[in-house]
Enzyme design. Structure first.
Site, PDB file in Angstrom:
ATOM      1  N   TRP A  76       0.839  -1.213   0.000  1.00 55.70           N
ATOM      2  CA  TRP A  76       0.000   0.000   0.000  1.00 55.70           C
ATOM      3  C   TRP A  76       0.871   1.259   0.000  1.00 55.70           C
ATOM      4  O   TRP A  76       0.640   2.196  -0.778  1.00 55.70           O
ATOM      5  CB  TRP A  76      -0.887  -0.051   1.244  1.00 55.70           C
ATOM      6  CG  TRP A  76      -2.040   0.894   1.273  1.00 55.70           C
ATOM      7  CD1 TRP A  76      -2.529   1.657   0.244  1.00 55.70           C
ATOM      8  CD2 TRP A  76      -2.864   1.170   2.416  1.00 55.70           C
ATOM      9  NE1 TRP A  76      -3.606   2.393   0.676  1.00 55.70           N
ATOM     10  CE2 TRP A  76      -3.835   2.114   2.000  1.00 55.70           C
ATOM     11  CE3 TRP A  76      -2.883   0.715   3.735  1.00 55.70           C
ATOM     12  CZ2 TRP A  76      -4.804   2.598   2.874  1.00 55.70           C
ATOM     13  CZ3 TRP A  76      -3.851   1.199   4.595  1.00 55.70           C
ATOM     14  CH2 TRP A  76      -4.800   2.122   4.172  1.00 55.70           C
ATOM     15  N   HIS A 139      12.979  -4.176   4.466  1.00 54.87           N
ATOM     16  CA  HIS A 139      12.478  -4.583   5.784  1.00 54.87           C
ATOM     17  C   HIS A 139      13.603  -4.523   6.830  1.00 54.87           C
ATOM     18  O   HIS A 139      13.417  -4.968   7.954  1.00 54.87           O
ATOM     19  CB  HIS A 139      11.942  -6.016   5.740  1.00 54.87           C
ATOM     20  CG  HIS A 139      10.665  -6.187   4.973  1.00 54.87           C
ATOM     21  ND1 HIS A 139       9.607  -5.318   5.065  1.00 54.87           N
ATOM     22  CD2 HIS A 139      10.258  -7.169   4.117  1.00 54.87           C
ATOM     23  CE1 HIS A 139       8.617  -5.751   4.285  1.00 54.87           C
ATOM     24  NE2 HIS A 139       8.990  -6.863   3.703  1.00 54.87           N
TER      25      HIS A 139
END
Ligand code: PAP
Length: 329
Positions: A76, A139
């Site tokens: 998103w 990440h």
């Protein structure tokens, strides 16, 4: 059993990295061997990719890095950032040319340690993120990622998307079962829950991960923006505006009045993206179906799966680990 994706394996590690691993804390979970590097747990091939990135990446001052703990809404955030940066070229959702209509956000914004540096230490960067400014993602925790930016005071902007960790856990559980072609069994969730709580899980401990970006955003708010999935859900208009301002691409009054922000919110909605042909049928280079990045996208879905004991346990860990930091998870 299907072969694990390359980032979870240990078959692409140099002699030098093997030596390094022998000096690091190691452990394993049901998927493979993990080691703790700079405070964060990685499967060995991913550690190699992190080191490749730290050693070889050549940043540009205008680079933008989108960071998250896995399953926090990375897809998103990528879509929104692409739509914000691309809006001058495309009228928000021009069906013929808008990149989001012909590729998945993960295909447009590469992960340093997955797409770029997992197979090679010297990727051809012209194949990745051809936009200006360049958009990348990761990440890794902030301190590890910053080593790849070389300069402690690098002007590159970093956006972190934080999500309720219980929702991120449920999302990771579903994702893992899906790519392993397994039913989402309670026993798998229980073992993942224990790993999360002990901190020994891929990219864990989750509390240190979020804290690295939280403190980075307090120290240098012009460089690190700390966003929340839940706020994006409850007030997308405000948060998209905030993101655009931080990235240095604020909406003009005319754009606001023309309804452009709402168009971007709609373009990047789960309903819209998951209905696109590319996201129904496409795959990443590691053969992960694009549709596995879109599930429910809800806040509080964990309530359907975690027991109250599990809830209490994880809440107590969060309270203890983050006491005094001002950070809520
Ligand atoms: P990644 O870490 O592997 O890149 P990531 O995109 O962070 O995955 O996480 C996927 C989650 O974001 C899914 O959550 P869920 O399992 O709880 O449903 C997915 O549904 C959600 N998601 C993806 N795109 C959107 C979107 N446009 N709006 C809201 N949620 C979304």
């Amino acid at each position: 059993m299907a072969k694990l994706p390359m980032n979870l394996r240990d078959d692409n590690v140099s002699e030098e990295t093997k030596n390094l691993i022998s000096s690091l804390p190691t452990d394993e979970d049901s998927q493979g061997k993990l080691c703790k590097y700079q405070g964060c747990w990685y499967y060995y091939n991913t550690l190699q990719a992190v080191i490749n990135f730290q050693t070889n990446f050549q940043p540009q001052d205008t680079d933008i890095v989108l960071a998250s703990f896995p399953k926090s809404g990375t897809t998103w955030l990528k879509a929104l950032s692409i739509a914000i940066l691309e809006r001058a070229k495309h009228h928000s959702n021009d069906p013929l040319t808008h990149p989001l209509l012909s590729d998945n956000p993960h295909g447009i914004v590469p992960f340093f340690e997955i797409d770029m540096y997992l197979q090679t230490a010297t990727p051809d960067l012209t194949k990745f993120s051809t936009s200006t400014p360049r958009l990348f993602s990761t990440h890794m925790p902030l301190h590890t990622m910053k080593e790849g930016l070389k300069d402690k005071d690098s002007p590159c902007k970093v956006v972190y998307l934080c999500r309720n960790i219980k929702d991120a856990l449920i999302s990771r559980w579903y994702f893992r079962c899906k790519y392993q072609n397994k039913e989402a069994a309670g026993s798998i969730l229980e073992s993942m829950f224990e790993s999360f709580c002990s901190g020994v899980s891929f990219y864990g401990p989750f509390w240190d991960h979020a804290h690295s970006y939280w403190s980075g955003s307090l120290e240098n708010p012009k460089q690190v923006l700390f966003m929340r999935f839940e706020a994006l859900k409850s007030e997308p208009y405000v948060q998209v505006k905030r993101l655009a301002e931080f990235l240095g691409y604020p909406f003009t009054k005319e754009e606001e009045e023309s309804g452009l922000i709402n168009k971007i919110v709609e373009l990047c909605s789960l309903r819209n993206l998951s209905g696109l042909e590319v996201n129904k049928t496409g795959k990443t280079w590691m053969n992960v179906d694009y549709d596995s990045y879109f599930r429910k996208g809800e806040v509080g879905d964990w309530k359907n799966y975690l027991t109250s004991e599990m809830e209490n346990k994880i809440d107590m860990i969060i309270e203890e680990k983050l006491k005094g930091s001002g950070l809520r998870l």
